[in-house]
Design an enzyme around this catalytic site. Structure first.
Site, PDB file in Angstrom:
ATOM      1  N   ARG A 166     -12.931 114.177-103.965  1.00 59.39           N
ATOM      2  CA  ARG A 166     -13.620 112.913-103.621  1.00 59.39           C
ATOM      3  C   ARG A 166     -13.454 111.861-104.708  1.00 59.39           C
ATOM      4  NH1 ARG A 166     -14.072 115.870 -99.722  1.00 59.39           N
ATOM      5  NH2 ARG A 166     -15.804 115.865 -98.249  1.00 59.39           N
ATOM      6  N   SER A 238     -21.726 113.171 -95.963  1.00 63.81           N
ATOM      7  CA  SER A 238     -22.356 113.828 -97.113  1.00 63.81           C
ATOM      8  C   SER A 238     -22.842 112.779 -98.102  1.00 63.81           C
ATOM      9  CB  SER A 238     -21.347 114.722 -97.825  1.00 63.81           C
ATOM     10  OG  SER A 238     -20.886 115.733 -96.971  1.00 63.81           O
ATOM     11  N   GLU A 334     -22.185 111.106-103.629  1.00 64.21           N
ATOM     12  CA  GLU A 334     -20.829 110.845-103.150  1.00 64.21           C
ATOM     13  C   GLU A 334     -20.757 109.399-102.631  1.00 64.21           C
ATOM     14  OE1 GLU A 334     -18.509 111.564 -99.334  1.00 64.21           O
ATOM     15  OE2 GLU A 334     -18.804 113.571-100.145  1.00 64.21           O
TER      16      GLU A 334
HETATM   17  N1  EPU Z   1     -25.542 124.760 -95.643  1.00 63.08           N
HETATM   18  C1  EPU Z   1     -26.857 125.131 -95.478  1.00 63.08           C
HETATM   19  N2  EPU Z   1     -27.739 124.182 -95.045  1.00 63.08           N
HETATM   20  C2  EPU Z   1     -27.372 122.917 -94.760  1.00 63.08           C
HETATM   21  C3  EPU Z   1     -26.026 122.527 -94.932  1.00 63.08           C
HETATM   22  C4  EPU Z   1     -25.130 123.479 -95.368  1.00 63.08           C
HETATM   23  O1  EPU Z   1     -27.230 126.272 -95.726  1.00 63.08           O
HETATM   24  O2  EPU Z   1     -28.238 122.126 -94.372  1.00 63.08           O
HETATM   25  C5  EPU Z   1     -24.550 125.784 -96.071  1.00 63.08           C
HETATM   26  C6  EPU Z   1     -23.627 126.147 -94.913  1.00 63.08           C
HETATM   27  O3  EPU Z   1     -24.148 127.175 -94.139  1.00 63.08           O
HETATM   28  C7  EPU Z   1     -22.372 126.583 -95.653  1.00 63.08           C
HETATM   29  C8  EPU Z   1     -22.363 125.698 -96.881  1.00 63.08           C
HETATM   30  O4  EPU Z   1     -23.699 125.236 -97.039  1.00 63.08           O
HETATM   31  O5  EPU Z   1     -22.454 127.913 -96.064  1.00 63.08           O
HETATM   32  C9  EPU Z   1     -21.380 124.550 -96.771  1.00 63.08           C
HETATM   33  O6  EPU Z   1     -21.691 123.774 -95.629  1.00 63.08           O
HETATM   34  P1  EPU Z   1     -20.538 123.087 -94.718  1.00 63.08           P
HETATM   35  O7  EPU Z   1     -19.431 124.047 -94.505  1.00 63.08           O
HETATM   36  O8  EPU Z   1     -21.207 122.477 -93.561  1.00 63.08           O
HETATM   37  O9  EPU Z   1     -19.908 121.977 -95.624  1.00 63.08           O
HETATM   38  P2  EPU Z   1     -20.523 121.068 -96.804  1.00 63.08           P
HETATM   39  O10 EPU Z   1     -20.180 121.673 -98.110  1.00 63.08           O
HETATM   40  O11 EPU Z   1     -21.930 120.789 -96.526  1.00 63.08           O
HETATM   41  C10 EPU Z   1     -18.308 119.677 -97.089  1.00 63.08           C
HETATM   42  C11 EPU Z   1     -17.960 118.233 -97.216  1.00 63.08           C
HETATM   43  C12 EPU Z   1     -17.956 117.562 -95.832  1.00 63.08           C
HETATM   44  C13 EPU Z   1     -16.922 118.274 -94.981  1.00 63.08           C
HETATM   45  C14 EPU Z   1     -17.294 119.758 -94.911  1.00 63.08           C
HETATM   46  C15 EPU Z   1     -16.243 120.566 -94.196  1.00 63.08           C
HETATM   47  C16 EPU Z   1     -18.674 117.488 -99.409  1.00 63.08           C
HETATM   48  C17 EPU Z   1     -19.703 116.761-100.197  1.00 63.08           C
HETATM   49  N3  EPU Z   1     -18.899 117.568 -98.093  1.00 63.08           N
HETATM   50  O12 EPU Z   1     -19.653 119.752 -96.595  1.00 63.08           O
HETATM   51  O13 EPU Z   1     -17.564 116.202 -95.992  1.00 63.08           O
HETATM   52  O14 EPU Z   1     -16.862 117.730 -93.694  1.00 63.08           O
HETATM   53  O15 EPU Z   1     -17.395 120.321 -96.234  1.00 63.08           O
HETATM   54  O16 EPU Z   1     -15.107 120.617 -95.010  1.00 63.08           O
HETATM   55  O17 EPU Z   1     -17.690 117.957 -99.985  1.00 63.08           O
HETATM   56  C18 EPU Z   1     -18.264 113.943 -96.251  1.00 63.08           C
HETATM   57  O18 EPU Z   1     -17.641 113.939 -97.318  1.00 63.08           O
HETATM   58  O19 EPU Z   1     -18.895 112.937 -95.839  1.00 63.08           O
HETATM   59  C19 EPU Z   1     -18.320 115.177 -95.472  1.00 63.08           C
HETATM   60  C20 EPU Z   1     -19.030 115.280 -94.352  1.00 63.08           C
END
Ligand code: EPU
Length: 338
Positions: A166, A238, A334
């Site tokens: 990012r 995010s 972010e």
């Molecule tokens: N999780 C929870 N509770 C929540 C949200 C997430 O327990 O409320 C857990 C999920 O179960 C999972 C882990 O956290 O084990 C990661 O969650 P997820 O795979 O949904 O992805 P993220 O890390 O929350 C990142 C990016 C997203 C991108 C997704 C998929 C960042 C800051 N965010 O989210 O990017 O779409 O991975 O690759 O790196 C964005 O940048 O705007 C964005 C949406």
């Protein structure tokens, strides 16, 4: 085409839907327009300048007392190809997901995992958008635009853009100094798909064979089930970055929370899921006035209608403090706060 306006509302130019005004607003559709505008108008050197893409990664907390530049250059064009690769130039004003759709339906592979990300092509290199194991920086050949410092067009090779998680040179050394007008992508004709992230492979298999169209559809299905549609509910995806911390700190947290999700990040470091940390602090689905935390993804702050930028910002600070108190981890935003 050039459009120039004063005291212009930015409500429909940011996906949080915050109603603030720009003192000046300059929109253009031709790559030659900025040169004409900046050379022939009053000296803009004294004004603060903000370059706005789709406004999908920004939180306005007050009016912008300066010049907002809105590059709206259209066009998607194959400019070169060989047996293996194809080079496509896309205007900064193209909707990111329309561009991904074009590539997927032309069977040009590389960015299909980045389906349905809101925003414009011109903003993609700025924060090196990423999702489902893919980052756009790996597919960028050249970034083209206009340099506000020397008032000349510029071109920068992808490998000079300092892309990382990012982040890029455009958020650091070149912040506010260049206007991106188009981006050249290098995509593959013989793809090696990356389905390693989370349950992506499982979702693709539900749709049938592993091919580029099914991958796009699976990503769209996963995203739509977790992330709000910015046309219906204001948000900027995010709100925080996933924090990278030392393995020893993670081990300590793991003793109390064995289920904590984390991913290796090299050099004895691991990336934690900010969404999980926030969720553990009980914020998911929280609402205070019109500012809130999305009910399906705690990493996403939302505007239920008429929240001000300040209200969303204040909520984000409360979340940050509570994550710090519980886990000793400082979350980094972010989203750009203006
Ligand atoms: N999780 C929870 N509770 C929540 C949200 C997430 O327990 O409320 C857990 C999920 O179960 C999972 C882990 O956290 O084990 C990661 O969650 P997820 O795979 O949904 O992805 P993220 O890390 O929350 C990142 C990016 C997203 C991108 C997704 C998929 C960042 C800051 N965010 O989210 O990017 O779409 O991975 O690759 O790196 C964005 O940048 O705007 C964005 C949406």
């Amino acid at each position: 085409m050039i459009r120039f306006l004063e005291k212009y509302s930015l409500k429909s130019y940011n996906t949080f839907g915050i109603d603030v005004k720009a003192k000046y607003f300059f929109e253009f559709t031709d790559i030659a327009d900025p040169e004409f505008f900046f050379r022939s108008n009053k000296t803009w050197n004294d004004e603060k300048i903000l370059i706005l893409g789709g406004g999908s990664n920004i939180l306005f907390i007050s009016d912008f007392n300066g010049l907002v530049v809105y590059p709206n250059v259209p066009g998607i064009q194959v400019i070169q190809e060989n047996r293996q690769n194809v080079w496509i130039e896309a205007g900064a004003g193209e909707e990111w997901d329309e561009f991904v759709r074009y590539c997927v339906f032309s069977e040009f592979s590389g960015i299909e995992n980045l389906s349905l990300i809101p925003g414009k092509v011109g903003a993609a290199p700025i924060q090196n958008i990423g999702a489902y194991g893919c980052e756009v920086g790996n597919f960028i050949e050249t970034v083209k635009g206009y340099n506000l410092e020397n008032m000349k067009p510029f071109e920068m090779a992808g490998n000079e853009c300092n892309f990382s998680y990012r982040d890029s040179i455009f958020k650091n050394k070149l912040k506010g100094k260049v206007i991106v007008t188009s981006v050249v992508f290098r995509l593959e004709k013989f793809p090696e798909f990356d389905l390693s992230y989370g349950n992506l492979e499982e979702e693709v298999k539900k749709l049938g064979e592993i091919n580029i169209k099914n991958i796009r559809q699976a990503v769209i299905n996963i995203r739509s089930s977790k992330l709000p549609d910015v046309k219906e509910l204001g948000s900027a995806g995010s709100f925080f970055k996933n924090p990278v911390v030392g393995i020893s700190q993670t081990e300590k947290i793991k003793k109390l929370y064995p289920e904590i999700p984390y991913y290796p990040a090299g050099n004895d470091m691991v990336k934690l899921a900010a969404g999980w940390l926030i969720d553990q602090c009980g914020w998911k689905g929280y609402r205070e006035g019109d500012a809130g935390v999305h009910e399906k993804q705690a990493l996403v702050l939302v505007n239920f209608g008429n929240a001000t930028g300040k209200e969303i910002f204040d909520l984000s600070e409360k979340i940050r403090n509570s994550v710090f108190e519980k886990f000793g981890i400082g979350l980094e935003r972010e989203v750009n706060v203006i």
